[in-house]
Design a protein around this motif. Structure first.
Motif, PDB file in Angstrom:
ATOM      1  N   GLU A 308       0.839  -1.211   0.000  1.00 23.37           N
ATOM      2  CA  GLU A 308       0.000   0.000   0.000  1.00 23.37           C
ATOM      3  C   GLU A 308       0.870   1.257   0.000  1.00 23.37           C
ATOM      4  O   GLU A 308       0.491   2.278  -0.569  1.00 23.37           O
ATOM      5  CB  GLU A 308      -0.946  -0.016   1.193  1.00 23.37           C
ATOM      6  CG  GLU A 308      -2.077  -1.022   1.049  1.00 23.37           C
ATOM      7  CD  GLU A 308      -3.272  -0.660   1.912  1.00 23.37           C
ATOM      8  OE1 GLU A 308      -3.069   0.033   2.943  1.00 23.37           O
ATOM      9  OE2 GLU A 308      -4.396  -1.043   1.549  1.00 23.37           O
ATOM     10  N   ARG A 311       2.020   1.625  -3.516  1.00 21.60           N
ATOM     11  CA  ARG A 311       0.931   2.143  -4.353  1.00 21.60           C
ATOM     12  C   ARG A 311       0.716   3.631  -4.089  1.00 21.60           C
ATOM     13  O   ARG A 311       0.419   4.406  -5.010  1.00 21.60           O
ATOM     14  CB  ARG A 311      -0.351   1.348  -4.100  1.00 21.60           C
ATOM     15  CG  ARG A 311      -1.442   1.646  -5.111  1.00 21.60           C
ATOM     16  CD  ARG A 311      -2.484   0.540  -5.179  1.00 21.60           C
ATOM     17  NE  ARG A 311      -3.301   0.440  -3.980  1.00 21.60           N
ATOM     18  CZ  ARG A 311      -3.280  -0.578  -3.128  1.00 21.60           C
ATOM     19  NH1 ARG A 311      -2.468  -1.600  -3.336  1.00 21.60           N
ATOM     20  NH2 ARG A 311      -4.049  -0.598  -2.062  1.00 21.60           N
ATOM     21  N   LEU A 349      -6.472  -3.266 -17.905  1.00 19.83           N
ATOM     22  CA  LEU A 349      -5.759  -2.550 -16.843  1.00 19.83           C
ATOM     23  C   LEU A 349      -5.813  -1.043 -17.095  1.00 19.83           C
ATOM     24  O   LEU A 349      -5.559  -0.581 -18.205  1.00 19.83           O
ATOM     25  CB  LEU A 349      -4.299  -2.990 -16.775  1.00 19.83           C
ATOM     26  CG  LEU A 349      -3.963  -4.297 -16.060  1.00 19.83           C
ATOM     27  CD1 LEU A 349      -2.456  -4.496 -16.032  1.00 19.83           C
ATOM     28  CD2 LEU A 349      -4.535  -4.296 -14.642  1.00 19.83           C
ATOM     29  N   TRP A 352      -2.865   3.493 -12.559  1.00 18.37           N
ATOM     30  CA  TRP A 352      -3.238   4.210 -11.352  1.00 18.37           C
ATOM     31  C   TRP A 352      -3.208   5.709 -11.660  1.00 18.37           C
ATOM     32  O   TRP A 352      -2.273   6.202 -12.291  1.00 18.37           O
ATOM     33  CB  TRP A 352      -2.261   3.907 -10.215  1.00 18.37           C
ATOM     34  CG  TRP A 352      -2.378   2.505  -9.700  1.00 18.37           C
ATOM     35  CD1 TRP A 352      -1.481   1.496  -9.836  1.00 18.37           C
ATOM     36  CD2 TRP A 352      -3.476   1.957  -8.953  1.00 18.37           C
ATOM     37  NE1 TRP A 352      -1.934   0.347  -9.246  1.00 18.37           N
ATOM     38  CE2 TRP A 352      -3.163   0.599  -8.687  1.00 18.37           C
ATOM     39  CE3 TRP A 352      -4.687   2.461  -8.496  1.00 18.37           C
ATOM     40  CZ2 TRP A 352      -4.017  -0.242  -7.988  1.00 18.37           C
ATOM     41  CZ3 TRP A 352      -5.534   1.614  -7.794  1.00 18.37           C
ATOM     42  CH2 TRP A 352      -5.198   0.288  -7.540  1.00 18.37           C
ATOM     43  N   ARG A 497      -2.264  -8.333 -13.095  1.00 12.93           N
ATOM     44  CA  ARG A 497      -3.138  -7.696 -12.105  1.00 12.93           C
ATOM     45  C   ARG A 497      -2.518  -7.710 -10.709  1.00 12.93           C
ATOM     46  O   ARG A 497      -2.687  -6.762  -9.942  1.00 12.93           O
ATOM     47  CB  ARG A 497      -4.510  -8.366 -12.131  1.00 12.93           C
ATOM     48  CG  ARG A 497      -5.258  -8.062 -13.422  1.00 12.93           C
ATOM     49  CD  ARG A 497      -6.602  -8.743 -13.537  1.00 12.93           C
ATOM     50  NE  ARG A 497      -7.221  -8.399 -14.822  1.00 12.93           N
ATOM     51  CZ  ARG A 497      -8.369  -8.903 -15.258  1.00 12.93           C
ATOM     52  NH1 ARG A 497      -9.039  -9.773 -14.521  1.00 12.93           N
ATOM     53  NH2 ARG A 497      -8.846  -8.531 -16.434  1.00 12.93           N
ATOM     54  N   ILE A 498      -1.800  -8.762 -10.385  1.00 12.01           N
ATOM     55  CA  ILE A 498      -1.117  -8.799  -9.081  1.00 12.01           C
ATOM     56  C   ILE A 498      -0.030  -7.723  -9.028  1.00 12.01           C
ATOM     57  O   ILE A 498       0.089  -6.978  -8.039  1.00 12.01           O
ATOM     58  CB  ILE A 498      -0.506 -10.188  -8.833  1.00 12.01           C
ATOM     59  CG1 ILE A 498      -1.611 -11.229  -8.651  1.00 12.01           C
ATOM     60  CG2 ILE A 498       0.408 -10.165  -7.604  1.00 12.01           C
ATOM     61  CD1 ILE A 498      -1.092 -12.653  -8.585  1.00 12.01           C
ATOM     62  N   HIS A 500       0.130  -5.061 -10.741  1.00  9.31           N
ATOM     63  CA  HIS A 500      -0.530  -3.746 -10.730  1.00  9.31           C
ATOM     64  C   HIS A 500      -0.970  -3.393  -9.315  1.00  9.31           C
ATOM     65  O   HIS A 500      -0.835  -2.246  -8.873  1.00  9.31           O
ATOM     66  CB  HIS A 500      -1.736  -3.798 -11.666  1.00  9.31           C
ATOM     67  CG  HIS A 500      -2.470  -2.503 -11.785  1.00  9.31           C
ATOM     68  ND1 HIS A 500      -1.897  -1.352 -12.282  1.00  9.31           N
ATOM     69  CD2 HIS A 500      -3.756  -2.169 -11.462  1.00  9.31           C
ATOM     70  CE1 HIS A 500      -2.781  -0.378 -12.280  1.00  9.31           C
ATOM     71  NE2 HIS A 500      -3.910  -0.841 -11.773  1.00  9.31           N
ATOM     72  N   ARG A 501      -1.459  -4.376  -8.594  1.00  9.23           N
ATOM     73  CA  ARG A 501      -1.952  -4.125  -7.233  1.00  9.23           C
ATOM     74  C   ARG A 501      -0.791  -3.913  -6.257  1.00  9.23           C
ATOM     75  O   ARG A 501      -0.858  -3.026  -5.396  1.00  9.23           O
ATOM     76  CB  ARG A 501      -2.809  -5.308  -6.781  1.00  9.23           C
ATOM     77  CG  ARG A 501      -3.447  -5.151  -5.420  1.00  9.23           C
ATOM     78  CD  ARG A 501      -4.400  -6.290  -5.099  1.00  9.23           C
ATOM     79  NE  ARG A 501      -3.725  -7.579  -4.944  1.00  9.23           N
ATOM     80  CZ  ARG A 501      -3.856  -8.608  -5.778  1.00  9.23           C
ATOM     81  NH1 ARG A 501      -4.647  -8.524  -6.828  1.00  9.23           N
ATOM     82  NH2 ARG A 501      -3.203  -9.741  -5.560  1.00  9.23           N
ATOM     83  N   GLU A 502       0.262  -4.673  -6.415  1.00  6.79           N
ATOM     84  CA  GLU A 502       1.336  -4.646  -5.408  1.00  6.79           C
ATOM     85  C   GLU A 502       2.448  -3.653  -5.725  1.00  6.79           C
ATOM     86  O   GLU A 502       3.256  -3.335  -4.852  1.00  6.79           O
ATOM     87  CB  GLU A 502       1.916  -6.051  -5.246  1.00  6.79           C
ATOM     88  CG  GLU A 502       0.883  -7.054  -4.740  1.00  6.79           C
ATOM     89  CD  GLU A 502       1.527  -8.270  -4.095  1.00  6.79           C
ATOM     90  OE1 GLU A 502       2.736  -8.465  -4.274  1.00  6.79           O
ATOM     91  OE2 GLU A 502       0.796  -8.998  -3.404  1.00  6.79           O
ATOM     92  N   GLN A 503       2.545  -3.216  -6.979  1.00  5.04           N
ATOM     93  CA  GLN A 503       3.493  -2.160  -7.365  1.00  5.04           C
ATOM     94  C   GLN A 503       4.922  -2.376  -6.852  1.00  5.04           C
ATOM     95  O   GLN A 503       5.504  -1.495  -6.203  1.00  5.04           O
ATOM     96  CB  GLN A 503       2.978  -0.801  -6.873  1.00  5.04           C
ATOM     97  CG  GLN A 503       1.721  -0.334  -7.564  1.00  5.04           C
ATOM     98  CD  GLN A 503       1.959   0.054  -9.017  1.00  5.04           C
ATOM     99  OE1 GLN A 503       2.613   1.048  -9.294  1.00  5.04           O
ATOM    100  NE2 GLN A 503       1.429  -0.743  -9.926  1.00  5.04           N
TER     101      GLN A 503
END
Length: 548
Positions: A308, A311, A349, A352, A497-498, A500-503
Motif C-alpha cells: 500500500e 501504491r 488494466l 493508477w 493484475r497482481i 498492478h496491485r502490489e506495485q
C-alpha cells in the motif's frame, strides 16, 4: 511493423504449434536495388562503449547486444510481428527445425556452407559448445535460466543437432534460440573457468559469423566494424564499414549529425528531435520500443515493504505530466511489464491515476504522518526519506527524477536524486545497494518475467528490488510449463493484475525510439527488435537526398 514482403512470410513458424512441425528454409529476401556506387562507410554514435565481445561474460546492455548481433548470429531470426500473437521466426544459421511428436526433442539443421570469418565451417559442434558455455557455472551467464528447459544437446552429424527438452514448452524455440552461436574451434581453447578472468582474451581471438567483424576498438572513443567477406550474404552487403563514435552527450550527437560528422544517431530525445524536424537533408524516424521505464522499489528496505505504501508513491507521481513534459507525444504511461504493443497485454488494466489525496490517505493508514511539522512524514521517529538513483547519461530520466522529487514532496516524502553512470548504476542495482532506482528494461518477446519478478532471481538475477510473491512465482512457473503460449493468456492477465496491485515497480512509461539520419541513407530497417536491424542492407544513395 512487418519488415519483409510475402516471400519471407512463408518461412514463419508460429510458436503456438510445436510438435511435428518443420520449418522450411528460405533465404532472406533481396534488399532493394541500390546504385552501384556511393558512400560505403556509416558513421554513428553511442553514449556508452560496448562492454566486451563475448556476451556470456559482459554486463548486459542493449547497445553491447546490438553491436554483437552484427558479429554473431543466432540459429533463428525473430520477426517483429508479436502484437497479435506470439513471435515467429525465420531461418538464420539454421535452415530448418522440427519437433518430435511429444515435443521433447527439437532437431535443428544448419545451413550447409556457412563459415566463420577465419574460414572454418560452422557446425553442430559449435551449437553444442555454445550450450555448454551458456550453462557452465564457471561462466555464469546472466541468461542461463533460459536454458533450464534443455536437458542436453547432441551432435547428430556435422550439420544436425538435437536439443533434448525437459518438458514440452511453448517457449522451447525461444529458449533454444537465446544467445548467439560461438566458435568452438577458437574459444574452446580457453577453459570456461578463465572466461570471466580474461574477458579481453576474446578480443584477440575473435572470429565471427555475422555480416561485420571488428576492425578496431579504441575504448571509450571508437568502435569500427568492417564487412565480413565470408558472411553468407556478403555479396549483397551495401556497407563496408560502420564507425561508432562514443559521444556521451546526446546534444553533441545531434550537433554532429547536423554538421555532417555523423550519418545516423539513435536515442534522440523528443525535445531535440524538433531541432532538426523539417530539414531536407535529415530524416526523423520513430518506432515502437521493447522497453518500459520504471522506478524499482527495494522491497528489502523497510520503507518499501508494504504494497500500500508503494501504491501510494505511484499515486503521488503524475506520470501523464512526465510523459507530456518529457516525451512530447513519443511515449505513453506504462502499466505493466508486458508492453501494450504485445499480444498478452491486459487491455483492461487502467493506470493508477495521479491522486495525491489518496496517496496521503494510504500513507496515514500505514502510520506515516508529519508528527514534528518539518514537512516530511515520519513514523516512530523515522522520516520518509530516500535516495532515487538514475543514470545521468539519460537526460529524460534525470529530468524525470527531479520532477518526481517535487511531486513526492507534495505528500511529505523526501527524495534525494543521485545520478550515476550506467555501468555503476547496474552494478549497484544488482547488488541491491539502493533505495529506489529509475531506469528501464529492454524486454524480449518470450514474456518470461522471471528476470525481474521471480524470487529465484533475487540473489544472482535481475530482481533488483528483491520482490518475492509466492503467487507470482507460481504463475511465472506455470506459464513456462504451458505447451501453447497463446493459450496461457489468462495466466498473463492474473500476473499483470497482481503486479498492478502490489506495485513492486512504479511503471512510468513506454517510450518510442527516435532515430535521425542523413536523408540519403536508405533502407533503414530499425524496429522494436533492433535499432540496427539488417544493418548490412542499409546503403547511401549517391543520387542525393530527394524522395525515393
Amino acid at each position: 511493423m512487418r519488415r519483409h514482403g510475402p516471400a519471407l512470410l512463408a518461412c514463419r513458424l508460429a510458436l503456438t504449434a510445436l510438435a511435428g512441425l518443420t520449418a522450411l528454409a528460405c533465404n532472406r529476401s533481396a534488399p532493394p536495388e541500390a546504385p552501384a556506387t556511393g558512400k560505403t562507410t556509416l558513421v554513428t554514435a553511442a553514449i556508452t562503449d560496448i562492454e566486451g565481445l563475448n556476451e556470456l561474460v559482459t554486463a548486459d546492455s542493449r547497445f553491447t547486444g546490438e553491436i554483437l548481433e552484427q558479429m554473431f548470429l543466432r540459429l533463428f531470426e525473430e520477426q517483429p510481428d508479436f502484437e497479435l500473437h506470439p513471435p515467429t521466426f525465420a531461418p538464420s544459421l539454421a535452415e530448418s527445425w522440427s519437433f518430435s511428436p511429444d515435443g521433447l526433442e527439437m532437431t535443428v539443421k544448419l545451413r550447409p556452407g556457412m563459415v566463420w570469418s577465419d574460414g572454418a565451417p560452422i557446425t553442430a559442434e559449435d551449437v553444442r559448445f555454445t550450450y555448454a558455455a551458456q550453462t557452465s557455472p564457471e561462466v555464469a551467464w546472466s541468461y542461463a535460466f533460459a536454458k533450464e528447459s534443455i536437458l542436453g544437446v547432441d551432435v547428430v552429424d556435422p550439420l544436425t543437432v538435437r536439443f533434448r527438452l525437459r518438458e514440452r514448452s511453448a517457449t522451447a524455440l525461444l529458449d533454444v534460440n537465446e544467445g548467439a552461436i560461438l566458435p568452438a574451434h577458437v574459444w574452446g581453447k580457453l577453459p570456461f573457468a578463465e572466461w570471466t578472468k580474461q574477458s579481453d582474451w576474446f578480443r584477440h581471438h575473435l572470429v565471427v559469423s555475422g555480416p561485420f567483424t571488428l576492425e578496431s576498438w579504441t575504448p571509450a572513443q571508437e568502435i569500427v566494424l568492417a564487412r565480413n567477406p565470408r558472411y553468407r550474404a556478403a555479396d549483397r552487403q551495401r556497407l563496408d564499414r560502420v564507425v561508432v563514435r562514443i559521444v556521451p552527450d546526446q546534444a553533441s550527437q545531434l550537433a554532429q549529425l547536423a554538421g555532417g560528422q555523423l550519418d545516423f544517431i539513435f536515442g534522440v530525445t523528443p525535445a531535440r528531435s524538433r531541432e532538426i524536424a523539417g530539414r531536407a537533408d535529415l530524416t526523423i524516424r520513430s518506432f515502437g520500443n521493447r522497453q518500459f521505464d520504471y522506478i524499482c522499489w527495494n522491497t528489502r528496505r523497510p520503507l518499501f515493504v508494504d504494497p500500500e505504501v508503494r501504491r501510494a508513491l505511484t499515486l503521488a507521481i503524475d506520470r501523464q505530466e512526465l510523459v507530456d513534459a518529457l516525451w512530447h507525444g513519443y511515449a505513453r504511461v506504462s502499466v505493466s511489464p508486458i508492453l501494450s504493443s504485445v499480444w498478452a497485454y491486459d487491455r483492461s488494466l487502467v493506470p493508477w491515476p495521479y491522486d495525491p489525496t489518496e496517496a496521503r490517505r494510504l500513507l496515514a493508514k500505514s502510520g506515516w504522518a508529519d508528527h514534528d511539522g518539518d514537512g516530511v512524514v515520519d513514523r516512530q521517529g523515522v522520516r520518509f526519506s530516500f535516495e532515487l538513483m538514475t543514470n545521468g547519461g539519460n537526460q529524460i530520466r534525470s529530468d524525470a527524477a527531479v520532477m518526481i522529487q517535487a511531486q513526492l514532496a507534495k505528500i511529505g516524502v523526501d527524495v534525494r536524486v543521485r545520478s550515476l553512470d550506467g555501468n555503476t548504476l547496474n552494478q549497484l542495482n544488482r547488488e541491491h545497494q539502493f533505495d529506489a532506482t529509475l531506469t528501464g528494461w529492454g524486454v524480449d518477446t518470450s514474456l518470461d518475467l522471471r528476470y525481474g519478478f521471480h524470487s529465484a532471481e533475487i540473489d544472482n538475477g535481475y530482481n533488483f528490488g528483491g520482490y518475492a510473491s509466492p503467487e507470482v512465482d507460481r504463475l511465472i512457473d506455470e506459464i513456462h510449463r504451458q505447451s501453447d503460449l497463446a493459450a496461457a493468456r489468462p495466466l498473463f492477465v492474473q500476473l499483470q493484475r497482481i503486479l498492478h496491485r502490489e506495485q513492486p515497480y512504479t511503471f512510468l512509461w513506454e517510450p518510442q525510439r527516435i532515430t535521425a539520419a542523413r536523408a540519403d541513407l536508405r533502407n533503414v530497417q530499425s524496429n522494436a527488435l533492433a535499432t540496427f536491424f539488417h544493418l548490412d542492407e542499409w546503403y547511401f544513395d549517391p543520387r542525393g537526398t530527394g524522395p525515393r
